[in-house]
Write a protein that holds these residues in place. Structure first.
Motif, PDB file in Angstrom:
ATOM      1  N   GLY A 126     -20.070   4.004  20.335  1.00 24.32           N
ATOM      2  CA  GLY A 126     -21.007   4.813  19.550  1.00 24.32           C
ATOM      3  C   GLY A 126     -22.452   4.461  19.801  1.00 24.32           C
ATOM      4  O   GLY A 126     -23.352   5.047  19.218  1.00 24.32           O
ATOM      5  N   ARG A 127     -22.711   3.493  20.660  1.00 26.26           N
ATOM      6  CA  ARG A 127     -24.075   3.055  20.976  1.00 26.26           C
ATOM      7  C   ARG A 127     -24.262   2.973  22.485  1.00 26.26           C
ATOM      8  O   ARG A 127     -23.335   2.640  23.206  1.00 26.26           O
ATOM      9  N   LEU A 128     -25.443   3.258  22.943  1.00 24.96           N
ATOM     10  CA  LEU A 128     -25.815   3.098  24.344  1.00 24.96           C
ATOM     11  C   LEU A 128     -26.813   1.959  24.432  1.00 24.96           C
ATOM     12  O   LEU A 128     -27.852   1.983  23.765  1.00 24.96           O
ATOM     13  N   GLY A 129     -26.497   0.969  25.224  1.00 22.47           N
ATOM     14  CA  GLY A 129     -27.394  -0.172  25.380  1.00 22.47           C
ATOM     15  C   GLY A 129     -28.534   0.141  26.328  1.00 22.47           C
ATOM     16  O   GLY A 129     -28.421   1.001  27.205  1.00 22.47           O
ATOM     17  N   LYS A 130     -29.623  -0.541  26.137  1.00 24.62           N
ATOM     18  CA  LYS A 130     -30.758  -0.406  27.045  1.00 24.62           C
ATOM     19  C   LYS A 130     -30.542  -1.328  28.234  1.00 24.62           C
ATOM     20  O   LYS A 130     -29.934  -2.380  28.109  1.00 24.62           O
ATOM     21  N   THR A 131     -31.098  -0.942  29.355  1.00 25.04           N
ATOM     22  CA  THR A 131     -31.016  -1.803  30.529  1.00 25.04           C
ATOM     23  C   THR A 131     -31.991  -2.955  30.365  1.00 25.04           C
ATOM     24  O   THR A 131     -32.912  -2.908  29.536  1.00 25.04           O
ATOM     25  N   GLU A 132     -31.801  -3.985  31.168  1.00 30.68           N
ATOM     26  CA  GLU A 132     -32.719  -5.131  31.111  1.00 30.68           C
ATOM     27  C   GLU A 132     -34.138  -4.700  31.437  1.00 30.68           C
ATOM     28  O   GLU A 132     -35.094  -5.173  30.823  1.00 30.68           O
ATOM     29  N   ALA A 133     -34.277  -3.794  32.388  1.00 31.25           N
ATOM     30  CA  ALA A 133     -35.602  -3.320  32.772  1.00 31.25           C
ATOM     31  C   ALA A 133     -36.283  -2.593  31.615  1.00 31.25           C
ATOM     32  O   ALA A 133     -37.492  -2.754  31.388  1.00 31.25           O
ATOM     33  N   GLU A 134     -35.530  -1.790  30.848  1.00 38.53           N
ATOM     34  CA  GLU A 134     -36.106  -1.090  29.698  1.00 38.53           C
ATOM     35  C   GLU A 134     -36.549  -2.068  28.617  1.00 38.53           C
ATOM     36  O   GLU A 134     -37.631  -1.914  28.038  1.00 38.53           O
ATOM     37  N   ILE A 135     -35.737  -3.075  28.360  1.00 38.80           N
ATOM     38  CA  ILE A 135     -36.093  -4.071  27.343  1.00 38.80           C
ATOM     39  C   ILE A 135     -37.350  -4.825  27.759  1.00 38.80           C
ATOM     40  O   ILE A 135     -38.262  -5.043  26.949  1.00 38.80           O
ATOM     41  N   ILE A 136     -37.440  -5.216  29.022  1.00 37.25           N
ATOM     42  CA  ILE A 136     -38.617  -5.934  29.515  1.00 37.25           C
ATOM     43  C   ILE A 136     -39.847  -5.048  29.461  1.00 37.25           C
ATOM     44  O   ILE A 136     -40.915  -5.476  29.010  1.00 37.25           O
ATOM     45  N   ARG A 137     -39.714  -3.778  29.891  1.00 35.65           N
ATOM     46  CA  ARG A 137     -40.858  -2.865  29.872  1.00 35.65           C
ATOM     47  C   ARG A 137     -41.381  -2.681  28.450  1.00 35.65           C
ATOM     48  O   ARG A 137     -42.589  -2.758  28.197  1.00 35.65           O
ATOM     49  N   GLU A 138     -40.485  -2.468  27.488  1.00 31.32           N
ATOM     50  CA  GLU A 138     -40.910  -2.289  26.102  1.00 31.32           C
ATOM     51  C   GLU A 138     -41.552  -3.554  25.546  1.00 31.32           C
ATOM     52  O   GLU A 138     -42.538  -3.481  24.806  1.00 31.32           O
ATOM     53  N   SER A 139     -41.027  -4.712  25.906  1.00 31.98           N
ATOM     54  CA  SER A 139     -41.596  -5.977  25.438  1.00 31.98           C
ATOM     55  C   SER A 139     -42.994  -6.186  25.986  1.00 31.98           C
ATOM     56  O   SER A 139     -43.895  -6.630  25.272  1.00 31.98           O
ATOM     57  N   VAL A 140     -43.180  -5.870  27.259  1.00 27.66           N
ATOM     58  CA  VAL A 140     -44.506  -6.026  27.883  1.00 27.66           C
ATOM     59  C   VAL A 140     -45.501  -5.060  27.260  1.00 27.66           C
ATOM     60  O   VAL A 140     -46.650  -5.427  26.984  1.00 27.66           O
ATOM     61  N   GLU A 141     -45.070  -3.821  27.014  1.00 30.33           N
ATOM     62  CA  GLU A 141     -45.972  -2.852  26.385  1.00 30.33           C
ATOM     63  C   GLU A 141     -46.396  -3.320  24.993  1.00 30.33           C
ATOM     64  O   GLU A 141     -47.561  -3.206  24.621  1.00 30.33           O
ATOM     65  N   MET A 142     -45.453  -3.837  24.231  1.00 31.15           N
ATOM     66  CA  MET A 142     -45.784  -4.312  22.890  1.00 31.15           C
ATOM     67  C   MET A 142     -46.696  -5.530  22.953  1.00 31.15           C
ATOM     68  O   MET A 142     -47.641  -5.654  22.158  1.00 31.15           O
ATOM     69  N   ALA A 143     -46.439  -6.429  23.892  1.00 28.95           N
ATOM     70  CA  ALA A 143     -47.287  -7.612  24.024  1.00 28.95           C
ATOM     71  C   ALA A 143     -48.700  -7.223  24.443  1.00 28.95           C
ATOM     72  O   ALA A 143     -49.671  -7.818  23.969  1.00 28.95           O
ATOM     73  N   ALA A 144     -48.817  -6.244  25.304  1.00 29.23           N
ATOM     74  CA  ALA A 144     -50.143  -5.812  25.743  1.00 29.23           C
ATOM     75  C   ALA A 144     -50.955  -5.253  24.588  1.00 29.23           C
ATOM     76  O   ALA A 144     -52.164  -5.454  24.508  1.00 29.23           O
ATOM     77  N   VAL A 145     -50.284  -4.588  23.673  1.00 32.68           N
ATOM     78  CA  VAL A 145     -50.994  -3.998  22.532  1.00 32.68           C
ATOM     79  C   VAL A 145     -51.304  -5.040  21.460  1.00 32.68           C
ATOM     80  O   VAL A 145     -52.395  -5.067  20.905  1.00 32.68           O
ATOM     81  N   HIS A 146     -50.348  -5.924  21.188  1.00 33.38           N
ATOM     82  CA  HIS A 146     -50.478  -6.781  20.011  1.00 33.38           C
ATOM     83  C   HIS A 146     -50.839  -8.238  20.284  1.00 33.38           C
ATOM     84  O   HIS A 146     -51.414  -8.880  19.416  1.00 33.38           O
ATOM     85  N   TYR A 147     -50.475  -8.787  21.425  1.00 37.44           N
ATOM     86  CA  TYR A 147     -50.565 -10.232  21.575  1.00 37.44           C
ATOM     87  C   TYR A 147     -51.485 -10.724  22.686  1.00 37.44           C
ATOM     88  O   TYR A 147     -51.883 -11.867  22.667  1.00 37.44           O
ATOM     89  N   TRP A 148     -51.779  -9.918  23.646  1.00 40.17           N
ATOM     90  CA  TRP A 148     -52.536 -10.429  24.775  1.00 40.17           C
ATOM     91  C   TRP A 148     -53.999 -10.608  24.410  1.00 40.17           C
ATOM     92  O   TRP A 148     -54.491 -10.078  23.431  1.00 40.17           O
ATOM     93  N   PRO A 149     -54.739 -11.354  25.195  1.00 42.46           N
ATOM     94  CA  PRO A 149     -56.085 -11.801  24.797  1.00 42.46           C
ATOM     95  C   PRO A 149     -57.107 -10.688  24.571  1.00 42.46           C
ATOM     96  O   PRO A 149     -58.048 -10.895  23.827  1.00 42.46           O
ATOM     97  N   GLU A 150     -56.971  -9.547  25.158  1.00 43.51           N
ATOM     98  CA  GLU A 150     -57.993  -8.524  25.012  1.00 43.51           C
ATOM     99  C   GLU A 150     -58.216  -8.117  23.553  1.00 43.51           C
ATOM    100  O   GLU A 150     -59.363  -8.050  23.121  1.00 43.51           O
TER     101      GLU A 150
END
Length: 80
Positions: A42-66
């Protein structure tokens, strides 16, 4: 493998959702029908690449130095 206990680790299987709608309309919800798309989970898992891409996007918005540098600039300008 999609783990329903982990938030954001997957999404609901659209094929199962369509099947449930048809079974619900036919009043046959007690039937168990296998799914070729998700394997019956009943669930479709995300690929490793999708999880990494989403994590990087979130880090760029919320955690990185800029953002921190921008907040420091605004704080200095407001004090001056």
């Amino acid at each position: 493998m999609p783990d329903p206990a982990l938030h954001g680790n997957g999404e609901d299987c659209p094929a199962c959702a369509l099947r449930r709608d048809r079974l619900r309309a036919g009043a046959a919800m007690d039937q168990v029908v296998g799914c070729n798309l998700c394997g019956g989970s009943g669930r479709l898992g995300k690929t490793e690449a999708e999880i990494i891409r989403e994590s990087v996007e979130m880090a760029a918005v919320h955690y990185w130095p800029e953002p921190l540098a921008r907040w420091n600039r605004v704080a200095k300008e407001s004090r001056a």
